[in-house]
Enzyme design. Structure first.
Site, PDB file in Angstrom:
ATOM      1  CG  HIS A  20      -0.402   0.448   2.468  1.00  0.00           C
ATOM      2  ND1 HIS A  20      -0.263   1.781   2.804  1.00  0.00           N
ATOM      3  CD2 HIS A  20       0.097  -0.250   3.509  1.00  0.00           C
ATOM      4  CE1 HIS A  20       0.281   1.865   4.006  1.00  0.00           C
ATOM      5  NE2 HIS A  20       0.512   0.648   4.448  1.00  0.00           N
ATOM      6  CB  CYS A  21       1.487   4.014  -1.791  1.00  0.00           C
ATOM      7  SG  CYS A  21       0.295   4.060  -3.140  1.00  0.00           S
ATOM      8  CE  LYS A  22      -2.253  11.725   0.147  1.00  0.00           C
ATOM      9  NZ  LYS A  22      -1.802  13.086  -0.157  1.00  0.00           N
ATOM     10  CB  ILE A  26      -2.656   5.034   3.812  1.00  0.00           C
ATOM     11  CG1 ILE A  26      -2.693   4.961   5.344  1.00  0.00           C
ATOM     12  CG2 ILE A  26      -2.416   6.452   3.364  1.00  0.00           C
ATOM     13  CD1 ILE A  26      -2.182   3.669   5.900  1.00  0.00           C
TER      14      ILE A  26
END
Length: 100
Positions: free
Chosen positions: A64-66, A93
């Site tokens: 995951h990232c933003k 996120i």
């Protein structure tokens, strides 16, 4: 690459599953808010510095990232490097935070 929603991931965490969650954001983003995954920034993955991930080559790895873009890039790189079960958190996120 498979996708997982924030709700699906939360269900699996709540059920007590042992998951390999990798956060590909930058250290400052991780320090601001994280979900407890291991921090391995995208730049490290793009540079093929995968020592920390070698043991997970044949296990499920949830990235995951933003918002989902960097984790998609990381997932493609890991697949090219021979990782067999890469999953991307849809919405990153930001989607996770919406769950409360």
């Amino acid at each position: 690459m498979k996708q997982i929603t924030a709700a699906e991931l939360k269900q699996r965490i709540d059920a007590g599953e042992k998951l390999n969650i990798i956060d590909v954001r930058e250290p400052a983003e991780y320090a601001e808010y994280n979900m407890g995954g291991k921090l391995i920034p995208l730049g490290q993955i793009m540079g093929m510095q995968l020592e920390e991930l070698e043991d997970l080559r044949n296990e499920e790895v949830i990235l995951h990232c933003k918002g989902g873009t960097r984790s998609t890039q990381a997932g493609l790189m890991l697949e090219q490097a021979g990782f067999t079960n890469v999953v991307n958190l849809t919405g990153g996120i930001m989607a996770w935070k919406q769950l409360g």
